[in-house]
Design a protein around this motif. Structure first.
Motif, short mmCIF file in Angstrom:
data_model
loop_
_atom_site.label_atom_id
_atom_site.label_comp_id
_atom_site.label_asym_id
_atom_site.label_seq_id
_atom_site.Cartn_x
_atom_site.Cartn_y
_atom_site.Cartn_z
N SER A 1 1.13 -1.46 0.06
CA SER A 1 -0.02 -0.37 -0.01
C SER A 1 0.90 1.43 -0.27
N ARG A 2 0.13 2.30 -1.06
CA ARG A 2 0.94 3.57 -0.69
C ARG A 2 0.91 4.17 1.02
N GLU A 3 -1.12 3.95 1.55
CA GLU A 3 -0.50 5.06 2.16
C GLU A 3 -0.55 3.58 4.10
N ARG A 4 -0.78 3.83 5.14
CA ARG A 4 -1.22 3.16 6.16
C ARG A 4 -1.94 2.66 6.22
N LEU A 5 -2.22 1.56 6.78
CA LEU A 5 -3.73 1.35 7.35
C LEU A 5 -4.01 1.41 8.97
N ARG A 6 -5.02 1.98 9.06
CA ARG A 6 -5.20 2.55 10.35
C ARG A 6 -6.16 1.81 11.33
N GLU A 7 -6.25 0.63 11.61
CA GLU A 7 -7.71 -0.07 12.27
C GLU A 7 -7.22 -0.36 13.03
N SER A 8 -7.19 -0.21 14.43
CA SER A 8 -7.01 -0.64 15.67
C SER A 8 -7.58 -1.78 16.16
N SER A 9 -7.97 -2.84 15.21
CA SER A 9 -8.79 -4.14 15.28
C SER A 9 -7.49 -5.03 14.95
N VAL A 10 -6.88 -4.91 14.01
CA VAL A 10 -6.41 -5.97 12.73
C VAL A 10 -4.52 -5.18 13.80
N GLU A 11 -3.96 -6.70 13.76
CA GLU A 11 -3.03 -6.99 14.07
C GLU A 11 -1.94 -6.35 12.95
N VAL A 12 -1.56 -5.66 12.27
CA VAL A 12 0.06 -5.21 11.31
C VAL A 12 0.74 -4.74 10.89
N TYR A 13 2.22 -6.22 11.41
CA TYR A 13 3.40 -5.14 10.87
C TYR A 13 3.41 -4.15 9.96
N LEU A 14 3.65 -2.96 10.43
CA LEU A 14 4.25 -2.11 9.29
C LEU A 14 5.56 -2.19 8.91
N TYR A 15 5.75 -2.35 7.16
CA TYR A 15 7.25 -2.39 7.36
C TYR A 15 7.35 -1.66 5.99
N PRO A 16 7.95 -0.40 6.27
CA PRO A 16 8.52 0.96 4.83
C PRO A 16 9.80 -0.33 4.33
N LEU A 17 8.76 0.85 2.72
CA LEU A 17 10.63 0.44 2.41
C LEU A 17 11.24 1.30 1.05
N GLU A 18 12.35 1.75 0.72
CA GLU A 18 12.78 3.34 0.68
C GLU A 18 13.55 2.87 -0.48
N GLY A 19 13.74 3.42 -1.15
CA GLY A 19 13.84 3.56 -2.93
C GLY A 19 15.57 2.87 -3.03
N LEU A 20 15.89 2.21 -4.15
CA LEU A 20 17.00 1.25 -3.93
C LEU A 20 18.17 2.10 -3.92
N ASP A 21 19.21 1.92 -3.84
CA ASP A 21 20.87 2.17 -4.10
C ASP A 21 21.59 2.25 -5.27
#
Length: 792
Positions: free
Chosen positions: A259-279
């Motif tokens: 997703s381009r956007e973060r999920l903010r549903e408190s009832s769902v346990e989701v681990y956020l993994y931000p992905l940056e550009g390549l070097d």
């Protein structure tokens, strides 16, 4: 064309244009419709146990993609004809066949030769799964490579099968989650769904708990189903229940969501993994694999410009191969100033802006407004620089708006600093310029923020930060305000503070004064501003050795001054003209100027600082002409006044210390001269006065020469020359070379060293060339006299 030939032809076209192959579902749709274009999505779904809604969503995206690739509108009923016409045109124009980009031993959908630079991310995902994370959200900007990373992870970990859910990019095309679960149960688990969605979910949970094989779940482009707060749209709330099932700690599945956007549903346990550009190393590996050779500099520049965006990398690769015959140098030379030249990339960025405009107008406005900043000399903003652009948003909501852009990866943030990716900035500024009233107001707000941020100039960063306001005023053609940025006093000097333009030459940023003052000076209407700008410009010209140009600036100041009785300005012009004459070695003219300065200063106690500066210069002149007593008396009076006057500036103190140091050297008081020289160096270091420090070091070298310590003298001569050459202070540099020549001459007299004489001649030659370039005949004459001595 048969089915297989058509599929490979279209797949290669898509790959060249986008860097990605057709996926399995897309190939299924194309193959069925190529055989019979009247076949419906329901027919295909019945044969393959897909849902009709899912195939419709994939089909809508596919026709949109092929329309861009083939250059004309493509639909379900027309695609076969468009492809055949495209192929016929290619053959009639004798365009070589597109090479088959799929090896004989691999299927196109399994190809991953363009997957580079993500080994660490694969390992990190594996670690997260090993510690029990069930649902991981890979979040990042469009095109950064989220989808490809997820696919690669599932493939590398050898999952038995993967349940896929491709979210449509348009809200109206979103597949109901009920249909998705039904398809999964039937297709993968041979299980009939329940009549109620809750029952179907429970059957899916049971199947995921029973399975001992590795099951992956892949949900792509979740942002379409989210509102501006990161929650599921009201009519798509059932997706929450699906994620709760997938997050169950007892299921034997791993779910990756992109997703381009973060999920903010408190009832769902989701681990956020931000992905940056390549070097840039990954970019280099990618282009090398395509047989596109380039040097490290160009590739690093391209990677940096696009923030390592993987999609941009692939799109550019296609353009280089098809439009520039693989010549990356030619491509970048033509396109480096327009980062959105490629239509696909522009569409990708535009889609992010359009979605934001629809979902969160306040965040959209802020994103466009942030395009007004340059992100060049000062590459990032403090939070104040962002908040000042939210003047029409209630204060309590402002940080939430900023956070919304962070969550969408549309604004970069690190350690309290914010900036836009160059590609995002290009789109932002183009949209901002469309509204002229907004454009002007935004630039004024930004300029005011920069001005308020810097209250005193203590280093180069302070100076460059303060100057940012200038660029905003120039953008809206407010040249008077732009001039005020250069002239505004900052700090505690002169009661009103030291002008920014003076800070630039004090810090050694000489060219900066030329670039900013020359840009606006012809558009300045205010006489007072014009005089002050000419004075700063003249002073800067003198420092770099353009003495004639400096004098011309002071003459223009006098012309503008006209009938204005501004004694502070008049005495400044006189004093600086005297310094120019001194640089030219026109001693009598310089002395006349300094005497006139003293006469004016005697009439007004508020000009006692100029009295001090002029007396120091007169003392130096007298010390060189043999008037030792007059020189000594003037030096003592000036030194006392410099220590007691409240109007003498820090810059003035530095210059006066160097001038007095040379005076006492000429008078033979080396002890006093050493003391003043050390004070001048320390004072310059404390205040970042690069030029004064170099002059003081050159003076120190002269003092060591007088004591016969030639090694130390040569060291300090070289040190001073290096600094002066770096900042382009031509006049002082010429004098430094001349003094170096005198030291080598003295060394030669003592040890009869041919090398010393040769070095003396070389240094004298440099001095001669520089003085000659400055059009300073008296200085040239001085050097010629020295050269004659060397020749004897």
């Amino acid at each position: 064309m048969g089915v297989e030939e058509a599929l490979e032809f279209v797949d290669n076209l898509v790959f060249l244009k986008t860097g990605e192959h057709l996926d399995k579902t897309q190939r299924i749709i194309l193959s069925h419709l190529w055989e019979d274009e009247k076949r419906t999505y329901q027919d295909i779904a019945n044969n393959l146990r897909y849902t009709e809604a899912h195939l419709k969503a994939v089909g809508a995206e596919l026709w949109h993609l092929l329309s861009k690739v083939l250059g004309e509108k493509v639909s379900k009923s027309t695609f076969q004809g468009v492809v055949q016409r495209f192929r016929a045109t290619q053959q009639s124009q004798k365009i070589p066949d597109i090479p088959n980009l799929v090896g004989n031993d691999a299927k196109s959908q399994d190809l991953d030769s363009s997957f580079v630079g993500r080994d660490r991310q694969i390992a990190e995902l594996h670690t997260l799964v090993s510690r029990g994370e069930k649902v991981i959200l890979i979040q990042g900007e469009g095109g950064v490579g989220k989808t490809r990373l997820a696919r690669k992870y599932f493939k590398s970990q050898k999952f038995n099968f993967v349940l896929e859910l491709w979210m449509a990019t348009e809200i109206q095309n979103l597949t109901p989650v009920e249909s998705v679960v039904e398809e999964w149960l039937r297709r993968y688990f041979n299980e009939e769904p329940g009549g109620d969605f809750g029952i179907s979910l429970e059957r899916l949970r049971r199947k995921l708990r029973e399975q001992t094989s590795k099951i992956g779940v892949f949900i792509d482009n979740l942002e379409t189903a989210l509102d501006q707060n990161g929650k599921f749209l009201e009519y798509r709330r059932p997706y929450v229940e699906l994620l709760r099932v997938l997050a169950d700690s007892d299921v034997h599945s791993v779910t990756l969501v992109t997703s381009r956007e973060r999920l903010r549903e408190s009832s769902v346990e989701v681990y956020l993994y931000p992905l940056e550009g390549l070097d840039d190393e990954a970019w280099r590996e990618f282009f090398n694999s395509c047989h596109i050779n380039c040097d490290c500099t160009i590739l690093s520049e391209m990677c940096r410009a696009y923030g390592g965006n993987a999609k941009a990398m692939q799109i550019i690769r296609g353009a280089i191969l098809t439009d520039f015959s693989g010549d990356i140098h030619a491509y970048w030379q033509e396109n480096c100033t327009d980062l959105l030249i490629e239509r696909e990339l522009k569409d990708l960025v535009a889609s992010q802006f359009n979605r934001l405009q629809k979902n969160d107008l306040e965040a959209y406005r802020l994103l466009c407004r942030l395009g007004c900043y340059r992100y060049q000399d000062i590459p990032s903003l403090a939070i104040e620089g962002v908040l000042c652009l939210l003047w029409d948003v209630p204060e309590q909501k402002r940080r939430g708006v900023i956070k919304a852009l962070q969550d969408l990866s549309l604004i970069e943030a690190k350690k309290g600093q914010y900036w836009l990716h160059p590609v995002i900035r290009d789109e932002a500024i183009s949209r901002l310029r469309l509204v002229s009233e907004e454009w002007e107001l935004v630039n004024r707000k930004a300029a005011e923020c920069w001005t308020q941020r810097v209250t005193a100039i203590t280093n180069i960063t302070d100076a460059l930060t303060a100057l940012e306001a200038y660029y905003h005023y120039v953008e809206i053609s407010d040249f008077e305000q732009a001039g005020d940025v250069i002239l505004q006093g900052r700090g505690k000097q002169w009661s009103i503070g030291l002008p920014l333009g003076c800070s630039f030459y004090q810090l050694g940023l000489l060219q900066k004064n030329f670039s900013v003052i020359k840009r606006i000076i012809d558009d300045i209407k205010s006489q007072e501003r014009l005089i002050r700008l000419y004075n700063i410009l003249g002073y800067t010209y003198r420092i770099i050795g353009c003495i004639r140009e400096a004098i011309e600036c002071y003459e223009k100041s006098e012309e503008v001054l006209g009938k204005l009785d501004v004694k502070q300005t008049k005495i400044s012009i006189l004093f600086n003209t005297g310094l120019c004459k001194l640089e030219l070695w026109e001693i009598e003219a310089a002395e006349d100027c300094f005497n006139s300065v003293c006469s004016l200063a005697e009439q007004n106690s508020n000009l006692d600082d100029y009295m001090t500066y002029a007396q120091c210069c007169l003392a130096l002149i007298k010390s060189r002409s043999g008037s030792r007593e007059d020189a000594f008396n003037l030096a003592e009076v000036a030194f006392s006044a410099m220590s007691s006057s409240t109007r003498v500036t820090l810059w003035g103190i530095g210059h006066s210390l160097v001038t007095l140091c040379l005076t006492y050297k000429n008078l033979g008081n080396l002890k006093k001269s050493f003391e003043l020289c050390q004070r001048a160096i320390f004072h310059s270091e404390q205040n970042n006065f690069t030029q004064i420090k170099a002059k003081a070091i050159s003076c120190l070298a002269e003092l060591f020469r007088e004591q016969g310590e030639f090694a130390r003298a040569i060291f300090h001569h070289s040190e001073a020359i290096e600094i002066l050459d770096k900042i382009g202070a031509k006049s002082d540099l010429a004098e430094a070379y001349y003094q170096l020549a005198l030291t080598h001459k003295r060394m030669g007299e003592i040890d009869q060293s041919r090398e010393s004489f040769m070095q003396a001649m070389s240094a004298t030659g440099y001095a001669y060339a520089l003085f000659n370039e400055m059009q300073a005949p008296k200085q040239v004459e001085k050097v010629q006299t020295a050269m004659e001595c060397f020749g004897k």
